[in-house]
Every structure is written in C-alpha cells, then in structure tokens.
Design an enzyme around this catalytic site. Structure first.
Site, PDB file in Angstrom:
ATOM      1  N   TYR A  16      87.258  43.652  33.138  1.00  0.00           N
ATOM      2  CA  TYR A  16      87.897  43.073  31.944  1.00  0.00           C
ATOM      3  C   TYR A  16      88.758  44.126  31.257  1.00  0.00           C
ATOM      4  O   TYR A  16      89.959  43.943  31.027  1.00  0.00           O
ATOM      5  CB  TYR A  16      86.811  42.557  31.003  1.00  0.00           C
ATOM      6  CG  TYR A  16      87.244  42.167  29.615  1.00  0.00           C
ATOM      7  CD1 TYR A  16      86.939  42.995  28.528  1.00  0.00           C
ATOM      8  CD2 TYR A  16      87.907  40.980  29.367  1.00  0.00           C
ATOM      9  CE1 TYR A  16      87.305  42.639  27.232  1.00  0.00           C
ATOM     10  CE2 TYR A  16      88.281  40.618  28.077  1.00  0.00           C
ATOM     11  CZ  TYR A  16      87.973  41.449  27.021  1.00  0.00           C
ATOM     12  OH  TYR A  16      88.348  41.112  25.735  1.00  0.00           O
ATOM     13  N   ALA A  19      91.740  45.198  33.472  1.00  0.00           N
ATOM     14  CA  ALA A  19      92.821  44.184  33.521  1.00  0.00           C
ATOM     15  C   ALA A  19      93.639  44.245  32.241  1.00  0.00           C
ATOM     16  O   ALA A  19      94.877  44.226  32.278  1.00  0.00           O
ATOM     17  CB  ALA A  19      92.207  42.793  33.708  1.00  0.00           C
TER      18      ALA A  19
HETATM   19  P1  NAD Z   1      87.965  32.709  22.863  1.00  0.00           P
HETATM   20  O1  NAD Z   1      87.322  32.611  24.195  1.00  0.00           O
HETATM   21  O2  NAD Z   1      87.300  32.073  21.693  1.00  0.00           O
HETATM   22  O3  NAD Z   1      89.489  32.164  22.913  1.00  0.00           O
HETATM   23  C1  NAD Z   1      90.257  32.138  24.082  1.00  0.00           C
HETATM   24  C2  NAD Z   1      90.927  30.747  24.128  1.00  0.00           C
HETATM   25  O4  NAD Z   1      91.755  30.701  25.295  1.00  0.00           O
HETATM   26  C3  NAD Z   1      89.897  29.609  24.246  1.00  0.00           C
HETATM   27  O5  NAD Z   1      90.158  28.603  23.293  1.00  0.00           O
HETATM   28  C4  NAD Z   1      90.126  29.056  25.658  1.00  0.00           C
HETATM   29  O6  NAD Z   1      89.919  27.669  25.758  1.00  0.00           O
HETATM   30  C5  NAD Z   1      91.602  29.424  25.875  1.00  0.00           C
HETATM   31  N1  NAD Z   1      91.893  29.533  27.308  1.00  0.00           N
HETATM   32  C6  NAD Z   1      91.208  30.257  28.235  1.00  0.00           C
HETATM   33  N2  NAD Z   1      91.749  30.081  29.457  1.00  0.00           N
HETATM   34  C7  NAD Z   1      92.800  29.224  29.292  1.00  0.00           C
HETATM   35  C8  NAD Z   1      93.749  28.642  30.180  1.00  0.00           C
HETATM   36  N3  NAD Z   1      93.708  28.913  31.474  1.00  0.00           N
HETATM   37  N4  NAD Z   1      94.688  27.796  29.678  1.00  0.00           N
HETATM   38  C9  NAD Z   1      94.711  27.508  28.349  1.00  0.00           C
HETATM   39  N5  NAD Z   1      93.835  28.016  27.445  1.00  0.00           N
HETATM   40  C10 NAD Z   1      92.895  28.861  27.913  1.00  0.00           C
HETATM   41  O7  NAD Z   1      88.177  34.272  22.602  1.00  0.00           O
HETATM   42  P2  NAD Z   1      88.553  35.051  21.250  1.00  0.00           P
HETATM   43  O8  NAD Z   1      87.375  35.792  20.805  1.00  0.00           O
HETATM   44  O9  NAD Z   1      89.268  34.139  20.298  1.00  0.00           O
HETATM   45  O10 NAD Z   1      89.583  36.144  21.851  1.00  0.00           O
HETATM   46  C11 NAD Z   1      90.980  35.910  21.843  1.00  0.00           C
HETATM   47  C12 NAD Z   1      91.642  37.104  22.512  1.00  0.00           C
HETATM   48  O11 NAD Z   1      91.258  38.308  21.820  1.00  0.00           O
HETATM   49  C13 NAD Z   1      91.254  37.317  23.975  1.00  0.00           C
HETATM   50  O12 NAD Z   1      92.364  37.816  24.671  1.00  0.00           O
HETATM   51  C14 NAD Z   1      90.162  38.398  23.909  1.00  0.00           C
HETATM   52  O13 NAD Z   1      90.091  39.159  25.086  1.00  0.00           O
HETATM   53  C15 NAD Z   1      90.647  39.225  22.739  1.00  0.00           C
HETATM   54  N6  NAD Z   1      89.542  39.935  22.059  1.00  0.00           N
HETATM   55  C16 NAD Z   1      88.754  39.276  21.166  1.00  0.00           C
HETATM   56  C17 NAD Z   1      87.756  40.013  20.493  1.00  0.00           C
HETATM   57  C18 NAD Z   1      86.875  39.385  19.449  1.00  0.00           C
HETATM   58  O14 NAD Z   1      86.175  40.127  18.738  1.00  0.00           O
HETATM   59  N7  NAD Z   1      86.856  38.093  19.301  1.00  0.00           N
HETATM   60  C19 NAD Z   1      87.586  41.356  20.760  1.00  0.00           C
HETATM   61  C20 NAD Z   1      88.416  41.966  21.696  1.00  0.00           C
HETATM   62  C21 NAD Z   1      89.403  41.243  22.345  1.00  0.00           C
HETATM   63  C1  UGA Z   2      82.859  42.239  23.721  1.00  0.00           C
HETATM   64  C2  UGA Z   2      83.605  41.371  24.733  1.00  0.00           C
HETATM   65  O1  UGA Z   2      83.868  42.054  25.864  1.00  0.00           O
HETATM   66  C3  UGA Z   2      84.888  40.902  24.193  1.00  0.00           C
HETATM   67  O2  UGA Z   2      84.707  39.870  23.360  1.00  0.00           O
HETATM   68  C4  UGA Z   2      85.660  41.830  23.468  1.00  0.00           C
HETATM   69  O3  UGA Z   2      86.695  42.299  24.192  1.00  0.00           O
HETATM   70  C5  UGA Z   2      84.949  42.954  22.846  1.00  0.00           C
HETATM   71  O4  UGA Z   2      83.698  43.249  23.257  1.00  0.00           O
HETATM   72  C6  UGA Z   2      84.862  42.729  21.377  1.00  0.00           C
HETATM   73  O5  UGA Z   2      84.262  41.749  20.974  1.00  0.00           O
HETATM   74  O6  UGA Z   2      85.383  43.558  20.669  1.00  0.00           O
HETATM   75  P1  UGA Z   2      80.534  43.374  23.712  1.00  0.00           P
HETATM   76  O7  UGA Z   2      80.760  43.977  22.382  1.00  0.00           O
HETATM   77  O8  UGA Z   2      79.743  44.122  24.683  1.00  0.00           O
HETATM   78  O9  UGA Z   2      81.902  42.962  24.422  1.00  0.00           O
HETATM   79  O10 UGA Z   2      79.995  41.903  23.441  1.00  0.00           O
HETATM   80  P2  UGA Z   2      78.574  41.207  23.283  1.00  0.00           P
HETATM   81  O11 UGA Z   2      78.358  40.323  24.434  1.00  0.00           O
HETATM   82  O12 UGA Z   2      78.573  40.615  21.946  1.00  0.00           O
HETATM   83  O13 UGA Z   2      77.460  42.389  23.374  1.00  0.00           O
HETATM   84  C7  UGA Z   2      77.301  43.313  22.348  1.00  0.00           C
HETATM   85  C8  UGA Z   2      76.034  44.149  22.643  1.00  0.00           C
HETATM   86  O14 UGA Z   2      74.897  43.311  22.491  1.00  0.00           O
HETATM   87  C9  UGA Z   2      75.961  44.746  24.043  1.00  0.00           C
HETATM   88  O15 UGA Z   2      75.399  46.010  23.941  1.00  0.00           O
HETATM   89  C10 UGA Z   2      74.999  43.785  24.771  1.00  0.00           C
HETATM   90  O16 UGA Z   2      74.342  44.418  25.833  1.00  0.00           O
HETATM   91  C11 UGA Z   2      74.041  43.435  23.645  1.00  0.00           C
HETATM   92  N1  UGA Z   2      73.325  42.145  23.747  1.00  0.00           N
HETATM   93  C12 UGA Z   2      74.007  41.002  24.075  1.00  0.00           C
HETATM   94  C13 UGA Z   2      71.958  42.104  23.439  1.00  0.00           C
HETATM   95  O17 UGA Z   2      71.329  43.139  23.182  1.00  0.00           O
HETATM   96  N2  UGA Z   2      71.318  40.884  23.459  1.00  0.00           N
HETATM   97  C14 UGA Z   2      71.967  39.704  23.750  1.00  0.00           C
HETATM   98  O18 UGA Z   2      71.327  38.628  23.722  1.00  0.00           O
HETATM   99  C15 UGA Z   2      73.362  39.766  24.081  1.00  0.00           C
END
Ligand code: NAD
Ligand code: UGA
Length: 375
Positions: free
Chosen positions: A162, A165
C-alpha cells in the site's frame, strides 16, 4: 469552482462533499457506493455518478474535461486488505490512480492526490533501537514532507505494498511536475477519525480500521483485540480539522499549494493503541453503557494471527505540520477525547438508526439490538 471528486462517498469524501456543497461549489462525484452521501443526492450542485472507475465504460477524459480541479480519494485504505489482496491494492491504488493523473496531465487540470502517512513507513528506532541513546525521543518519529527518507519493510512484509504503491504514484506526479510542469498537490493524511469512518463489523466481509473494531467490541461486549499488545502509536486527527485543511488546499491561496506535499495530522494527539482502547472503553462506560452489559476486556493478539502472514506495522509516526501552519494558517483544534466521544456518539445513535433499515444480517442485528437496548 467545478470539483470532480473521485471517491466522493468514502469517509473523507463524504465530509468533503458536504463542505464543497456548503461553500457553493458544484461537485461531480464518482463512487461505487452512495450511502454516506445519501442526504446530498438531491442537492442541485451535486452530480453523482455511481460507477467503478475500473469499468471499461468509465471515460476519465470526458469526465475531467468538464471540471476545474480533480480530487482523487480512490484507494483501498484498510491494512487487512493489503495482506489479503496485495495485487488488487496495487492495481487500484497505483495503476488506476495513474490513469487519472495522466488524464489530468493531458488536459492540464490541477490534481489533488490523496496519498498516506504510511509512505514514511517505520522509524529508525524499529531498526536501530539498541544503538540509540533515547529511542523514546519523538524526534525519531517526526516526519517532514520534503526531508524524511522512507523506511519500508522487506518483500515478505507485503503490508507495505500500500505504502509503496502510494509512494511510487507520488514520485510519478513529481516527475510529471518537473518534466511537464504538471500542477498537483499531494496530501498525506495521518489517521483521521470521525463519523462515517468505515463501518461496524459484519462477519461476511470487511476488515476496517481499528476504531471500527474497538467500537464493535464495545457494542457487543466482545474483547478488544490489541494487536502485538497495542504498543504501536498513532496521532489521530478529527475529520472536521482535516476537511478545513483540505478545503484550504483546494482553494490554494496565491498558488501556495502548487506542486507541494502536505502532511495533515495532529502531533499532540499521539497515543498507543492500548491507550486508545482504554480511552474508548472509559468513554463508553461513562457516556453510553447501560451498566448491565459487561464492558469489553482486552486481549493481546499476534499480528500474524489477526492479519495473517506478511503484516508488519508502522511503530510510530508524528506529523510535522509546519508547512500547513505556515502556508495555509491551519491549526488542528480537536483533542483526542472529544473527537472519540463525538465519533462514538455517531455510531451509537445515527449509524445504527441509519443502517437498521438496511441490514438484516443476524450478527449485525444482534449488535443493533444490543445497542438499541442501550440508547
Ligand atoms: P474510504 O475507503 O472511506 O474511501 C474511498 C472511497 O473510494 C470509497 O467510497 C470507495 O467506495 C471508493 N472507491 C474505491 N474503489 C473505487 C473504484 N474502483 N471506483 C469508484 N470508487 C471507488 O477511505 P478514506 O479513509 O476516505 O480515504 C480516502 C483516501 O485517503 C484514500 O486514498 C486513502 O488511501 C487516503 N488516506 C486516508 C487516511 C484516513 O485517515 N482516512 C489516511 C491516509 C490515507
Ligand atoms: C492506516 C491505513 O493504512 C490507512 O487508512 C491509512 O493510510 C493510514 O493508516 C492512516 O489511517 O493514516 P493503520 O494506522 O495501521 O493504517 O490503521 P488501523 O487498521 O486503524 O490500525 C492501527 C493500529 O491498531 C495498528 O497498530 C493495528 O495493528 C492496531 N489494531 C488494529 C489493533 O490493535 N486492534 C484491532 O482490532 C485493529
């Protein structure tokens, strides 16, 4: 402004859609689902296109031509999926997103690309722990956009596909910037939390992020699972703070965001995952529990068991937000406890009411029933 929001119905996308419409912009929104933006579907300024961007019929050039700026939020963003289906994560998060970026280059459209804090990977402490005098020093986990190296794990730890990429996509955008003057802004979110993040568990599918796992445990009385003891740390940011910063980046005063990378996060809100579990349980007990349902215990689970082989974790990551502060005057406001209370309140009240009508899955129904008994 005419904004094309790809992934407009996701966690971040749904809140951004709300803000853009509230500010009077017109939004062309693309997503596979629309449940998180249901309340806006009849809005005059929202044109929602229910579509999978991988569909051959999805014509990105046509959709981009009718817009001023493109916001790309589409990705698989749940770690369990990086382990379960690494190739699909690569194809969507890199190959499909690259097609969007190259269409923006062709049509000279500004792109806001959502990347991740995970590109920074692990801290040097996770490698040099015993050689460092004070490994607890936060300086080892403070990540700045334009200075820090990226430390990812070996191939066998395919959790990093992830981050890799996303990192490669960032590097390609940078290359288009220097070779073609392409105007992009990259956003690296650091663990946003708020209403509409992921979903409550259904046994049939989904491996959400930690908040949903812990919320599900609290609602059902099941133990909260602390992966590898819950010793790793995260800095959590409330979605409203994040949207304020994202909106300023979209408005881009005097072009300060052109070809820039921005961390969005809250350095003050750092906790271990165990502390996050303890705080959520304490809030649940104080604010939501019916005092009869037993409170969830904690159990420690090895990551290989919880996620499977190939998982490795980011031990710690603290956002350096100097750039957002100085170029955008942005300052996160929300502290951890109020953001958890507000998000838990949403899942206790709004989420359940919203989904009770839709879901018949027995297990989820039980959770709904239990939760309804509480409210
Ligand atoms: P999310 O999964 O809630 O939102 C992603 C959206 O993209 C979803 O609504 C999903 O239906 C849509 N989607 C996925 N594949 C698709 C496709 N093939 N065609 C059309 N729609 C599609 O995730 P999020 O938390 O809102 O994250 C949004 C972006 O921010 C992502 O790129 C994620 O990697 C990045 N990000 C989020 C966080 C966070 O804290 N939420 C942290 C780091 C990075
Ligand atoms: C997340 C995801 O990769 C993405 O959404 C995003 O890019 C990024 O990090 C972000 O949100 O900023 P991570 O923070 O590891 O990764 O996301 P979680 O799945 O929420 O895990 C957080 C921590 O909780 C990890 O250490 C995981 O091992 C731990 N965990 C998770 C538990 O201890 N118990 C659980 O039930 C689930």
């Amino acid at each position: 402004m005419r904004v094309l929001s790809l992934g407009c119905s996701g966690f971040i996308g749904s809140h951004l859609t709300k803000r853009l419409l509230a500010e009077g912009h017109s939004v062309n929104g693309v997503d596979i689902y629309n449940d998180k933006i249901e309340e806006f579907l009849s809005h005059d300024n929202l044109n929602f296109i229910k579509c999978d961007i991988r569909n051959p019929g999805f014509n990105i050039d046509e959709i981009i031509s009718d817009t001023d700026i493109v916001v790309d939020l589409i990705a698989y963003a749940n770690p369990g999926l990086y382990i379960k289906m690494p190739l699909e994560v690569f194809r969507l998060n890199f190959s499909e997103n690259l097609k969007i970026a190259e269409a923006c280059v062709r049509q000279n459209k500004r792109l806001i690309q959502f990347s991740t804090c995970e590109v920074y990977g692990k801290t040097v402490v996770s490698i040099l722990k015993d050689e460092l005098r004070n490994p607890e020093d936060p300086k080892y986990a403070l990540f700045s956009e334009d200075k820090n190296d990226f430390i990812l794990g070996p191939l066998g730890k395919h959790r990093w596909i992830y981050a890799c990429a996303k990192q490669l996509l960032e590097r390609v955008l940078h290359a288009y910037g220097i070779e073609h003057g392409f105007n992009y802004t990259i956003i690296r979110p650091f663990n946003f939390i708020g209403p509409k993040i992921d979903y409550l568990l259904k046994e049939t599918d989904g491996i959400p992020r930690v908040f949903s796992f812990f919320m599900d445990s609290l609602l059902s009385g099941k133990p909260m699972q602390l992966v590898d003891g819950g010793r790793h740390r995260r800095c959590y940011t409330y979605i409203d703070d994040a949207i304020e910063c994202i909106y300023r980046i979209i408005i881009n005063p005097e072009g300060v965001c052109n070809q820039q990378v921005f961390n969005i996060g809250t350095p003050e809100n750092e906790v271990t995952i165990r502390q996050l579990a303890e705080l959520m349980r304490e809030i649940y007990s104080d604010k939501f529990s019916d005092k009869t349902t037993p409170l969830s215990d904690f159990i420690e689970v090895p990551s290989s068991e919880f996620y499977g082989e190939g998982y490795e974790d980011s031990d710690r990551r603290i956002p350096d937000i100097t750039k957002a502060r100085t170029l955008l005057g942005w300052e996160p406001q929300w502290k951890l406890r109020p953001m958890l209370e507000t998000t838990m309140h949403y899942y206790i009240n709004d989420y359940i009411e919203h989904y009770r009508k839709q879901t018949t899955h027995a297990h989820f129904h039980n959770i709904v029933q239990k939760a309804l008994e509480i409210t």
